[in-house]
Structure formats: C-alpha cells, structure tokens
Scaffold this motif. Sequence first.
Motif, PDB file in Angstrom:
ATOM      1  N   ALA A  83      44.315  43.812  45.466  1.00  0.00           N
ATOM      2  CA  ALA A  83      44.232  44.166  44.048  1.00  0.00           C
ATOM      3  C   ALA A  83      45.544  44.802  43.632  1.00  0.00           C
ATOM      4  O   ALA A  83      46.161  45.540  44.401  1.00  0.00           O
ATOM      5  N   GLU A  84      45.950  44.497  42.396  1.00  0.00           N
ATOM      6  CA  GLU A  84      47.198  45.026  41.852  1.00  0.00           C
ATOM      7  C   GLU A  84      46.940  45.669  40.502  1.00  0.00           C
ATOM      8  O   GLU A  84      46.341  45.052  39.616  1.00  0.00           O
ATOM      9  N   MET A  85      47.389  46.902  40.345  1.00  0.00           N
ATOM     10  CA  MET A  85      47.246  47.606  39.087  1.00  0.00           C
ATOM     11  C   MET A  85      48.177  46.974  38.054  1.00  0.00           C
ATOM     12  O   MET A  85      49.378  46.866  38.276  1.00  0.00           O
ATOM     13  N   LEU A  86      47.597  46.554  36.939  1.00  0.00           N
ATOM     14  CA  LEU A  86      48.372  45.966  35.851  1.00  0.00           C
ATOM     15  C   LEU A  86      48.702  46.997  34.786  1.00  0.00           C
ATOM     16  O   LEU A  86      49.764  46.927  34.162  1.00  0.00           O
ATOM     17  N   SER A  87      47.762  47.919  34.558  1.00  0.00           N
ATOM     18  CA  SER A  87      48.027  49.009  33.615  1.00  0.00           C
ATOM     19  C   SER A  87      47.255  50.242  34.049  1.00  0.00           C
ATOM     20  O   SER A  87      46.175  50.150  34.618  1.00  0.00           O
ATOM     21  N   LEU A 136      40.771  31.180  49.285  1.00  0.00           N
ATOM     22  CA  LEU A 136      40.485  31.960  48.084  1.00  0.00           C
ATOM     23  C   LEU A 136      39.023  31.790  47.690  1.00  0.00           C
ATOM     24  O   LEU A 136      38.544  30.670  47.508  1.00  0.00           O
ATOM     25  N   LEU A 137      38.320  32.919  47.550  1.00  0.00           N
ATOM     26  CA  LEU A 137      36.920  32.918  47.130  1.00  0.00           C
ATOM     27  C   LEU A 137      36.776  33.236  45.653  1.00  0.00           C
ATOM     28  O   LEU A 137      35.948  32.646  44.962  1.00  0.00           O
ATOM     29  N   ALA A 138      37.548  34.212  45.174  1.00  0.00           N
ATOM     30  CA  ALA A 138      37.439  34.669  43.786  1.00  0.00           C
ATOM     31  C   ALA A 138      38.736  35.335  43.369  1.00  0.00           C
ATOM     32  O   ALA A 138      39.458  35.893  44.197  1.00  0.00           O
ATOM     33  N   GLU A 139      38.983  35.276  42.061  1.00  0.00           N
ATOM     34  CA  GLU A 139      40.134  35.965  41.487  1.00  0.00           C
ATOM     35  C   GLU A 139      39.817  36.296  40.040  1.00  0.00           C
ATOM     36  O   GLU A 139      38.960  35.656  39.417  1.00  0.00           O
ATOM     37  N   GLY A 140      40.484  37.299  39.528  1.00  0.00           N
ATOM     38  CA  GLY A 140      40.274  37.677  38.140  1.00  0.00           C
ATOM     39  C   GLY A 140      40.934  39.006  37.835  1.00  0.00           C
ATOM     40  O   GLY A 140      41.709  39.543  38.635  1.00  0.00           O
ATOM     41  N   ARG A 141      40.592  39.518  36.656  1.00  0.00           N
ATOM     42  CA  ARG A 141      41.083  40.816  36.204  1.00  0.00           C
ATOM     43  C   ARG A 141      39.880  41.661  35.809  1.00  0.00           C
ATOM     44  O   ARG A 141      38.885  41.135  35.304  1.00  0.00           O
ATOM     45  N   ALA A 142      39.994  42.945  36.008  1.00  0.00           N
ATOM     46  CA  ALA A 142      38.906  43.868  35.659  1.00  0.00           C
ATOM     47  C   ALA A 142      39.508  45.096  34.975  1.00  0.00           C
ATOM     48  O   ALA A 142      40.606  45.531  35.322  1.00  0.00           O
ATOM     49  N   ALA A 143      38.758  45.620  34.012  1.00  0.00           N
ATOM     50  CA  ALA A 143      39.177  46.838  33.314  1.00  0.00           C
ATOM     51  C   ALA A 143      38.106  47.904  33.478  1.00  0.00           C
ATOM     52  O   ALA A 143      36.915  47.618  33.388  1.00  0.00           O
ATOM     53  N   VAL A 144      38.567  49.116  33.717  1.00  0.00           N
ATOM     54  CA  VAL A 144      37.683  50.266  33.882  1.00  0.00           C
ATOM     55  C   VAL A 144      38.072  51.315  32.848  1.00  0.00           C
ATOM     56  O   VAL A 144      39.254  51.624  32.664  1.00  0.00           O
ATOM     57  N   TYR A 166      43.263  45.914  36.539  1.00  0.00           N
ATOM     58  CA  TYR A 166      43.741  45.368  37.806  1.00  0.00           C
ATOM     59  C   TYR A 166      43.523  43.859  37.833  1.00  0.00           C
ATOM     60  O   TYR A 166      42.601  43.340  37.202  1.00  0.00           O
ATOM     61  N   ALA A 167      44.331  43.186  38.617  1.00  0.00           N
ATOM     62  CA  ALA A 167      44.074  41.805  39.017  1.00  0.00           C
ATOM     63  C   ALA A 167      43.598  41.868  40.464  1.00  0.00           C
ATOM     64  O   ALA A 167      44.093  42.679  41.246  1.00  0.00           O
ATOM     65  N   PHE A 168      42.623  41.027  40.811  1.00  0.00           N
ATOM     66  CA  PHE A 168      42.133  41.018  42.191  1.00  0.00           C
ATOM     67  C   PHE A 168      41.996  39.581  42.702  1.00  0.00           C
ATOM     68  O   PHE A 168      41.800  38.652  41.911  1.00  0.00           O
ATOM     69  N   ARG A 169      42.139  39.447  44.007  1.00  0.00           N
ATOM     70  CA  ARG A 169      41.940  38.182  44.729  1.00  0.00           C
ATOM     71  C   ARG A 169      41.139  38.508  45.977  1.00  0.00           C
ATOM     72  O   ARG A 169      41.498  39.436  46.705  1.00  0.00           O
ATOM     73  N   ILE A 170      40.092  37.742  46.220  1.00  0.00           N
ATOM     74  CA  ILE A 170      39.283  37.953  47.417  1.00  0.00           C
ATOM     75  C   ILE A 170      39.298  36.661  48.224  1.00  0.00           C
ATOM     76  O   ILE A 170      39.042  35.577  47.678  1.00  0.00           O
ATOM     77  N   GLY A 208      35.709  43.421  43.799  1.00  0.00           N
ATOM     78  CA  GLY A 208      37.010  43.636  43.163  1.00  0.00           C
ATOM     79  C   GLY A 208      37.072  44.970  42.442  1.00  0.00           C
ATOM     80  O   GLY A 208      38.052  45.712  42.561  1.00  0.00           O
ATOM     81  N   ALA A 209      36.009  45.304  41.700  1.00  0.00           N
ATOM     82  CA  ALA A 209      35.972  46.574  40.977  1.00  0.00           C
ATOM     83  C   ALA A 209      35.988  47.760  41.938  1.00  0.00           C
ATOM     84  O   ALA A 209      36.644  48.777  41.677  1.00  0.00           O
ATOM     85  N   GLN A 210      35.298  47.628  43.071  1.00  0.00           N
ATOM     86  CA  GLN A 210      35.307  48.730  44.026  1.00  0.00           C
ATOM     87  C   GLN A 210      36.655  48.870  44.728  1.00  0.00           C
ATOM     88  O   GLN A 210      37.036  49.974  45.122  1.00  0.00           O
ATOM     89  N   ALA A 211      37.394  47.788  44.872  1.00  0.00           N
ATOM     90  CA  ALA A 211      38.757  47.913  45.401  1.00  0.00           C
ATOM     91  C   ALA A 211      39.587  48.778  44.463  1.00  0.00           C
ATOM     92  O   ALA A 211      40.386  49.610  44.905  1.00  0.00           O
TER      93      ALA A 211
END
Length: 148
Positions: free
Chosen positions: A113-117, A135-143, A125-129, A65-68
């Motif tokens: 993946a969708e950019m939230l901010s 559905l395998l995984a979903e969540g949000r990630a911040a960089v 971003y929010a991501f779904r794999i 998800g982070a690499q997306a």
Amino acid sequence: MRTAETIGRAAILALVPHQGAMCLWDEVRAWDARTIHVSAHNHRDPAHPLRGNGRLPAIHLCEYGAQAMAVHGGLLARDAGGIARPGLLVALRGVELHVERIDELPGALECSAEMLSDGDAGWQYAFRIEHAGALLAEGRAAVMLQPS
C-alpha cells in the motif's frame, strides 16, 4: 523501505483498533513514511470472521487493503510518539478484483500500500494484494479520521 525487522502480529494488534480474528494482517515485512508491505495466512482459516457459506469472497480484499492503511498509520503515529486516530473507511475507488474467492489459495496474501495523500482529516492510499506473484486485487481507499 525499512526492512531491518519483521513486525509481528502482537505489535500489529497494539497499533490498530481491529482485534482478535478481525485483525487481518500477520506481519509487516517492510515500511517507510509512504509505503507498507504486509502479509497474512488467515484467509484459509475456516473460522475467518468474513467468511460466508464456507467461502471468503475476494471483495473482502478491500478490507485487507484498508487494514494495511491502518497498520501503516499506526506505525507512523508510533514513530511520532503517539497513537493513530481512529478512522472510518469512506470510499473505495478503482477497485479491480482478479479472482472470485481467496479461501483456497495455499500461500500468503501479500499487500503493498502507498499513501497518496495525508491530511488532518484523512488519508488516501493505493493498494495491491497478491498471492504467489499473481495480482488478486487493486484499488484506492480513503479514510476519514475521527476528531481528536
């Protein structure tokens, strides 16, 4: 989403800091200013760099998800005539894993993946794999972006 052309692995490698086997995505299927859809088949590779004890645990879908996000940031920077600033994954929120491992899945991994901010300091971003529609995984990630 833009869908005119598939962006392959060579172009992805030119966009992200992750190189060799640590670049997890094989192709960009579609993207626009806020979203990206990517796919990969490497989760079945016995030499996958994130494997341990012959298995690839689902927790590593967070890295996918982070690499997306990184690929999306690289595409946005490329379209603006530059290169993406390096970033550091600083937070994962609301992550739900729906499987224990992914190394035995026969088909492609698909991530949306969708950019939230989007700010000068970082991205969220929010991501779904998914695999074969499940559905395998979903969540949000911040960089946090590194200073220029």
